[in-house]
Scaffold this motif. Structure first.
Motif, mmCIF file in Angstrom:
data_model
loop_
_atom_site.group_PDB
_atom_site.id
_atom_site.type_symbol
_atom_site.label_atom_id
_atom_site.label_comp_id
_atom_site.label_asym_id
_atom_site.label_seq_id
_atom_site.Cartn_x
_atom_site.Cartn_y
_atom_site.Cartn_z
ATOM 1 N N TRP A 222 0.843 -1.203 0.000
ATOM 2 C CA TRP A 222 0.000 0.000 0.000
ATOM 3 C C TRP A 222 0.869 1.240 0.000
ATOM 4 O O TRP A 222 1.894 1.245 0.673
ATOM 5 N N GLN A 225 -2.063 0.254 -4.612
ATOM 6 C CA GLN A 225 -3.415 0.079 -5.143
ATOM 7 C C GLN A 225 -3.907 1.329 -5.861
ATOM 8 O O GLN A 225 -4.800 1.251 -6.705
ATOM 9 N N GLY A 401 -12.155 -6.697 -6.472
ATOM 10 C CA GLY A 401 -11.166 -6.718 -5.396
ATOM 11 C C GLY A 401 -10.526 -8.079 -5.233
ATOM 12 O O GLY A 401 -9.313 -8.186 -5.006
ATOM 13 N N THR A 402 -11.311 -9.133 -5.356
ATOM 14 C CA THR A 402 -10.786 -10.500 -5.258
ATOM 15 C C THR A 402 -9.954 -10.852 -6.485
ATOM 16 O O THR A 402 -8.891 -11.477 -6.376
ATOM 17 N N GLU A 405 -6.450 -8.989 -6.435
ATOM 18 C CA GLU A 405 -5.640 -9.165 -5.233
ATOM 19 C C GLU A 405 -4.237 -9.724 -5.501
ATOM 20 O O GLU A 405 -3.250 -9.258 -4.900
ATOM 21 N N TRP A 408 -0.854 -7.348 -6.073
ATOM 22 C CA TRP A 408 -0.089 -6.565 -5.104
ATOM 23 C C TRP A 408 1.115 -7.334 -4.557
ATOM 24 O O TRP A 408 2.192 -6.754 -4.401
ATOM 25 N N SER A 409 0.964 -8.600 -4.317
ATOM 26 C CA SER A 409 2.114 -9.382 -3.848
ATOM 27 C C SER A 409 3.123 -9.600 -4.962
ATOM 28 O O SER A 409 4.346 -9.566 -4.735
ATOM 29 N N SER A 432 -4.926 -14.379 -10.998
ATOM 30 C CA SER A 432 -6.204 -13.675 -11.131
ATOM 31 C C SER A 432 -7.189 -14.508 -11.956
ATOM 32 O O SER A 432 -8.386 -14.582 -11.635
#
Length: 437
Positions: A222, A225, A401-402, A405, A408-409, A432
């Motif tokens: 963060w 995003q 959002g799911t 996700e 980001w990692s 994804s």
């Protein structure tokens, strides 16, 4: 005997009249409960205080996730509205931000303590609309003389589904650029950069590794995003191409390499931990930070000599800035005409009197307020609003959002040098797609 019979007849008539009166009252109550909107805990609108029957104010339950420093500002608006008229009373309830949508799901599915009005992030609107839990607000807005054209275009367009509007915007919170004025002055930089060439040159000048000062500390988690989508769009790429995730495109990978490149050049330290870029900014050792308007109060309290500017266009295609937005939505289960009229009356008030919300640091979505001299005098908020013509929201995809996700990692892996940018984004796309099955 005649007198006794007359007395008995009178008593019988009196009993019949009392019984009829009792039946009439009971019939009205039953009719109200059967035909009216059942309120919280199964109560009727008469119990809530229907101003047309009882002379009391109609009470409306309003939920928000403003559990931080912004909560008192919304409460101030509600209190002012409640004092401004005698027909409606807004009961303002703040739910914990981290639990907000869990609580909302329970309330909407069970009807227990269901709000009449609630705040919703604009990118949640498609999901709740698809679950048939929201109602269009066009008719209510028209009755209250709320014109969608009086608000910033982006949230109105996003919350319009199948030609019906589902949210009245409150604000827009885009990514912005914060910069340390003292470090800029020391480096001889006159103002904030507006494009990639200016940005790259500035961060080189601002970096003084001997003193532990960096031009731009690249966050590994963060608020990527907000940052990463902005960069992808600016470079002509997409997160979603209409049918599939697309963040492993050449345009997206180029921006990942740009972020990693600042670490390799030394204008950013390596192995930045969560919030590390903000810690260094607060310490005066990070000259530039991309973040949201919500950081204003923290920087003010720290006494930083900082400036705010529109996020520069780093990509080569267009200016585009990722943003979020708060808006007002109404559950589909709310059908009572008095309740809907009260909601419309309150939202009409907010749209014209949201300067108190602007003072929380937010840039409001009401054109009337944005055009006012009072708003323009708020240098921070008026600067943030300059981003509005370029803002974009998350793709209008259910459960986005799911789906997103894994990015980001994997982005973190690329910035930290654990994976090549292309490999990281390919892996993010694969994960994804798995989440979409």
């Amino acid at each position: 005997m005649k007198r006794s019979m007359q007395k008995a007849t009178a008593v019988i008539l009196m009993v019949i009249l009392v019984a009829l009166a009792a039946t009439a009252c009971g019939g009205n109550n039953n009719n109200t409960k059967a035909n009216g909107d059942t309120g919280k805990n199964g109560t009727t609108n008469e119990a809530k205080g229907d101003n047309n029957t009882s002379g009391k104010k109609t009470e409306l339950l309003f939920w928000s996730p403003f559990s931080g420093s912004d909560g008192p500002f919304m409460k101030k608006i509600v209190d002012k509205y409640n004092s401004s008229q005698d027909k409606y009373k807004i009961k303002f309830v703040i739910q914990p931000n981290g639990e907000y949508y869990k609580q909302l799901d329970v309330a909407l599915s069970t009807g227990k303590e269901r709000p009449d009005l609630m705040i919703m992030h604009v990118d949640q609107v498609p999901t709740y609309q698809s679950k048939d839990q929201l109602q269009p607000v066009d008719e209510m807005a028209a009755t209250a003389e709320i014109n969608p054209a009086d608000f910033a275009e982006a949230p109105i367009k996003y919350a319009t589904i199948d030609s019906k509007l589902y949210s009245i915007p409150l604000d827009i919170h885009p990514a912005v650029m914060y910069y340390n004025k003292d470090l800029f002055e020391k480096a001889g930089i006159a103002g904030p950069p507006t494009n990639r060439a200016e940005f790259d040159a500035a961060v080189e000048k601002l970096t003084d590794k001997a003193k532990g000062v960096y031009g731009y500390v690249v966050p590994t988690l963060w608020p990527q995003q907000f940052i990463f989508p902005s960069l992808v769009w600016q470079n002509g790429g997409e997160l979603w191409n209409g049918t599939d995730v697309a963040y492993n495109s050449p345009e997206a990978v180029e921006m990942v390499q740009w972020l990693r490149g600042m670490v390799e050049k030394g204008v950013s330290p390596a192995n930045v931990q969560q919030d590390g870029e903000n810690t260094l900014f607060l310490q005066g050792k990070n000259a530039i930070q991309f973040n949201g308007p919500w950081m204003k109060s923290q920087f003010d309290e720290a006494g930083l000599n900082y400036g705010v500017a529109v996020m520069p266009q780093i990509g080569k295609a267009k200016q585009a800035i990722y943003a979020g937005s708060h808006g007002f939505v109404v559950p589909k289960a709310v059908t009572d005409t008095n309740t809907l009229a009260g909601i419309g009356d309150f939202l009409k008030y907010v749209s014209g009197n949201s300067l108190d919300w602007a003072e929380s640091g937010q840039a409001v979505a009401s054109n009337k307020v944005m055009e006012s001299a009072e708003f323009k005098a708020l240098e921070f908020q008026s600067t943030v609003s300059q981003s509005f013509p370029s803002v974009q929201f998350a793709p209008n995809v259910l459960n986005w959002g799911t789906i997103v996700e894994p990015v980001w990692s994997e982005l973190s892996n690329a910035i930290l040098g654990k994976k090549a940018p292309q490999k990281a984004m390919d892996d993010a796309v694969a994960k994804s797609r798995q989440a979409m099955k």
